[in-house]
Write a protein that holds these residues in place. Structure first.
Motif, PDB file in Angstrom:
ATOM      1  N   ARG A 210       0.819  -1.209   0.000  1.00 17.48           N
ATOM      2  CA  ARG A 210       0.000   0.000   0.000  1.00 17.48           C
ATOM      3  C   ARG A 210       0.853   1.259   0.000  1.00 17.48           C
ATOM      4  O   ARG A 210       0.477   2.277  -0.579  1.00 17.48           O
ATOM      5  CB  ARG A 210      -0.925  -0.016   1.212  1.00 17.48           C
TER       6      ARG A 210
ATOM      7  N   LEU B 278      -4.427   9.763  -2.863  1.00 17.75           N
ATOM      8  CA  LEU B 278      -4.366   9.414  -1.447  1.00 17.75           C
ATOM      9  C   LEU B 278      -3.139  10.005  -0.760  1.00 17.75           C
ATOM     10  O   LEU B 278      -2.849   9.678   0.387  1.00 17.75           O
ATOM     11  CB  LEU B 278      -4.343   7.886  -1.284  1.00 17.75           C
TER      12      LEU B 278
ATOM     13  N   ASP C  81      -9.694   6.911   0.717  1.00 15.91           N
ATOM     14  CA  ASP C  81      -8.976   5.655   0.924  1.00 15.91           C
ATOM     15  C   ASP C  81      -9.873   4.550   1.463  1.00 15.91           C
ATOM     16  O   ASP C  81      -9.480   3.378   1.479  1.00 15.91           O
ATOM     17  CB  ASP C  81      -7.758   5.858   1.829  1.00 15.91           C
TER      18      ASP C  81
ATOM     19  N   PRO D  79       1.817   6.694  -0.365  1.00 15.77           N
ATOM     20  CA  PRO D  79       0.864   5.893  -1.137  1.00 15.77           C
ATOM     21  C   PRO D  79       1.259   5.857  -2.612  1.00 15.77           C
ATOM     22  O   PRO D  79       1.941   6.757  -3.117  1.00 15.77           O
ATOM     23  CB  PRO D  79      -0.466   6.641  -0.953  1.00 15.77           C
TER      24      PRO D  79
END
Length: 304
Positions: free
Chosen positions: A90, A101, A114, A96
């Motif tokens: 992730r 995000l 998210d 990210p």
């Protein structure tokens, strides 16, 4: 068209089969319709496990879910699903992989987007995630794995970077990605004989068999694969053996001599499961093989 990230977890209460269909509510309908004909990446939510981004596929069409008002099904284009060779985390170096995000300082944004089960993703973000999960040079990586000299003649040559989608559609690339995932899932052991054989150079002799062939609507999902020795792969493809619903090995006894069965099958006659239960053959794929392949070979087509 637009590319998407779709959140999915194994054992979902919804009618999700990543290589076939994605079940979603009305709130995501607009985005899903925009994505028809384009590609998506699957993402495992934090609470479900550690995988992060784990596969890609193409949306074929969107239909209302029968008998359930307010829900819809995104149908995956046959032959497009491909699991990542390596799952993509992730976060990479604390940031990210999706720009939407990411805060200005590179740290993750929290809340809101998210948590969305369906979210749009820009082309560069999509390409970056796929390149991490399915490297450009996967064929070379596999060739060098057991023979470092395989590409010696090409040393110094500049690698040709194919566009991401072209790579995802190329059968030779997909075959290698499928083979790597299936053999690893079964720890390089034949799921029927139990043998783990390697040649003198350490190369595994086990092969990756599609349960339902790609040309008949099968996918490149690990759940549509079995790790089999060369002989058993040949027998499986020709319908001389199959797998029952309870994972018992079925043998076409009128075509396969008993002594051959005794030599090739494990005592007890059960399929060896993969290391991760979520990679087990899907019952529908096994059913398709039993109904369409098993027992179809004519006796004269087999020689022992």
């Amino acid at each position: 068209m637009v590319k998407l990230v779709l959140m999915h977890k194994a054992g979902s209460i919804y009618d999700d089969l990543p290589d076939q269909v994605y079940d979603f509510p009305r709130q995501y309908l607009k985005a899903m319709k925009e994505a028809v004909g384009d590609w998506i990446v699957y993402y495992e939510p934090v609470k479900a496990g550690p995988r992060g981004y784990f596969a890609t596929a193409q949306i074929d069409r969107v239909i209302p879910k029968p008998d359930q008002d307010g829900r819809f099904l995104a149908l995956i284009r046959p032959g497009s699903f491909l699991p990542f060779d390596r799952e993509v985390p992730r976060l990479l170096d604390g940031s990210p992989l999706e720009s939407a995000l990411t805060a200005l300082d590179g740290t993750p944004l929290t809340g809101g987007l998210d948590q969305s089960a369906v979210r749009r993703i820009p082309e560069p973000d999509f390409a970056r995630i796929v390149d991490l999960g399915l490297p450009q040079q996967l064929e070379e990586i596999e060739a060098r794995r057991y023979d470092p000299r395989s590409f010696d003649m090409a040393e110094g040559a500049q690698a040709f970077e194919r566009p991401v989608v072209e790579r995802l559609l190329r059968r030779s690339y997909r075959d290698i990605a499928f083979r790597r995932k299936v053999r690893d899932a079964y720890d390089y052991r034949c799921a029927i004989s139990g043998l783990r054989l390697r040649n003198g150079g350490g190369r595994p002799e086990v092969q990756a068999a599609h349960i339902r062939p790609v040309e008949h609507g099968g996918s490149d999902s690990v759940r549509n694969g079995l790790a089999l020795s060369g002989t058993l792969h040949w027998m499986f493809d020709r319908g001389l053996i199959s797998v029952a619903e309870d994972c018992s090995i079925l043998v076409s006894r009128n075509k396969v001599p008993a002594d051959v069965v005794d030599r090739l099958l494990l005592p007890g006659g059960k399929l060896i499961p993969p290391r991760d239960p979520t990679d087990a053959p899907h019952p529908e794929n096994l059913r398709w093989h039993r109904e369409n392949i098993f027992g179809q070979t004519a006796p004269g087509d087999v020689a022992w």
